[in-house]
Write an enzyme that holds these catalytic residues in place. Sequence first.
Site, mmCIF file in Angstrom:
data_model
loop_
_atom_site.group_PDB
_atom_site.id
_atom_site.type_symbol
_atom_site.label_atom_id
_atom_site.label_comp_id
_atom_site.label_asym_id
_atom_site.label_seq_id
_atom_site.Cartn_x
_atom_site.Cartn_y
_atom_site.Cartn_z
ATOM 1 N N SER A 199 0.839 -1.195 0.000
ATOM 2 C CA SER A 199 0.000 0.000 0.000
ATOM 3 C C SER A 199 0.881 1.255 0.000
ATOM 4 O O SER A 199 1.681 1.442 -0.905
ATOM 5 C CB SER A 199 -0.950 -0.042 1.211
ATOM 6 N N ASP A 271 -10.104 -4.008 -5.291
ATOM 7 C CA ASP A 271 -9.562 -2.986 -4.384
ATOM 8 C C ASP A 271 -10.348 -1.683 -4.535
ATOM 9 O O ASP A 271 -10.381 -1.091 -5.610
ATOM 10 C CB ASP A 271 -8.082 -2.748 -4.703
ATOM 11 N N HIS A 302 -8.242 -4.673 -1.043
ATOM 12 C CA HIS A 302 -7.010 -4.027 -0.590
ATOM 13 C C HIS A 302 -6.426 -4.720 0.640
ATOM 14 O O HIS A 302 -5.209 -4.884 0.735
ATOM 15 C CB HIS A 302 -7.289 -2.556 -0.260
#
Length: 403
Positions: A199, A271, A302
């Site tokens: 991320s 996501d 995610h």
Amino acid sequence: VGCKVRPACHVVMGANCVASTSIGCLFCYTGCNAEKVRNAFTFIPPPPSYSIAQDPQNKDRFKIVYLMEGLLGSPMYAHAADISQVHRVTTANDNRIPVVWVKCGPRGESTSAASSAEQPPLVLLHCHGNATDIGMMMGPYYELAEVLGIDVVGVEYSGYGTATGTPSSGNTYADMEAAYDLVKSLGVPPSRIVAYGQSVGSGPVACLAAKRQLGGIILHSPLLSGIKVVDPRPDRCCRPSCVWHCFDFYPNGRRIQNVSCPVFIMHGQQDDIIPFYHGVQLHKDCPASSRWPAYFPADAGHNDLVETDIRAYFSEVSGFLNGLAPVTQSPEQIHMAALSGNACASSGCGMAEPKAGPEDGRYEQFRQGTVCMPAGLRRQQPMEGSLQPDTTCGLPPNVVADA
């Protein structure tokens, strides 16, 4: 408290214009402090899940001590803390951060699968997401070390956990470089270091890879850039990343073009925090000589890319490490360790992943024209008995406060 663009604005402005205007409003609201705006939306440090204490059996060693209730009762987390060592390093920005080193093997000793007399173990230098810290990540670190037969070094960000300083993109760059220098100083050559960015962690990893020598990098649910995360229509004009380009950060799309080591990208197609196209475009932007086949699971989002199909995840990661041979360990050794049912069972595979990104919908709402203002940007409430200002005081006419 949140800010919403009035519905009438949507009639005359497209989604990109609405989002760009919202950012401009926040920029003015904070006194034209771009750093404050992007840090407030990007970094969400949780309450520290751990502290650092001296190892009672060795005064020169430091260990993780869990503070979070859910971690205190976990045998796997206890074992991970037992076999790990914490180093404290000072970054170029003069912050003190902890770096935790989890060694493979039952008691934290490097095994023959990860090292030999000729070379040190393969080290995965890990940058976590923006909604967790290295204490909560000790379980995943242990799984990676145990299943893949490698060492895992977790980097803490300034302002997270027990690290000093405040979270910012510039500080994460310095944090990552300090951890990299530590690993090198302890005898691990660059060819044996693989940087892993999850991320937000993809930002410091991409920056490091563009500047320093590495054996390879893994980008897990990465972003093209900080502002591109909130682009409603990335293929249209007036998108925030174009209007506010001068304030953008983590320009991974540009930096990935200058990376010379192998690059492996993973991104879930469901996501809704960092849209799937970010991973696709980064994969396309990689130089052909560095581009490893990507892993894009259809059902993953995610925060669940690993647990959606844990065997596929470890198979893909081990396959990438396998592809780095001969500078890394024997391909057969990694492959067999990763796909062994016993290895998965003993490591506790299948546990829920720590949340790498926020689940409050802030980025999705931003892309829809609604801005939920982070606490760090809110003005202080007036004291009781003082004059009460208008709730929209200081906000431009196309933005209203929402309780």
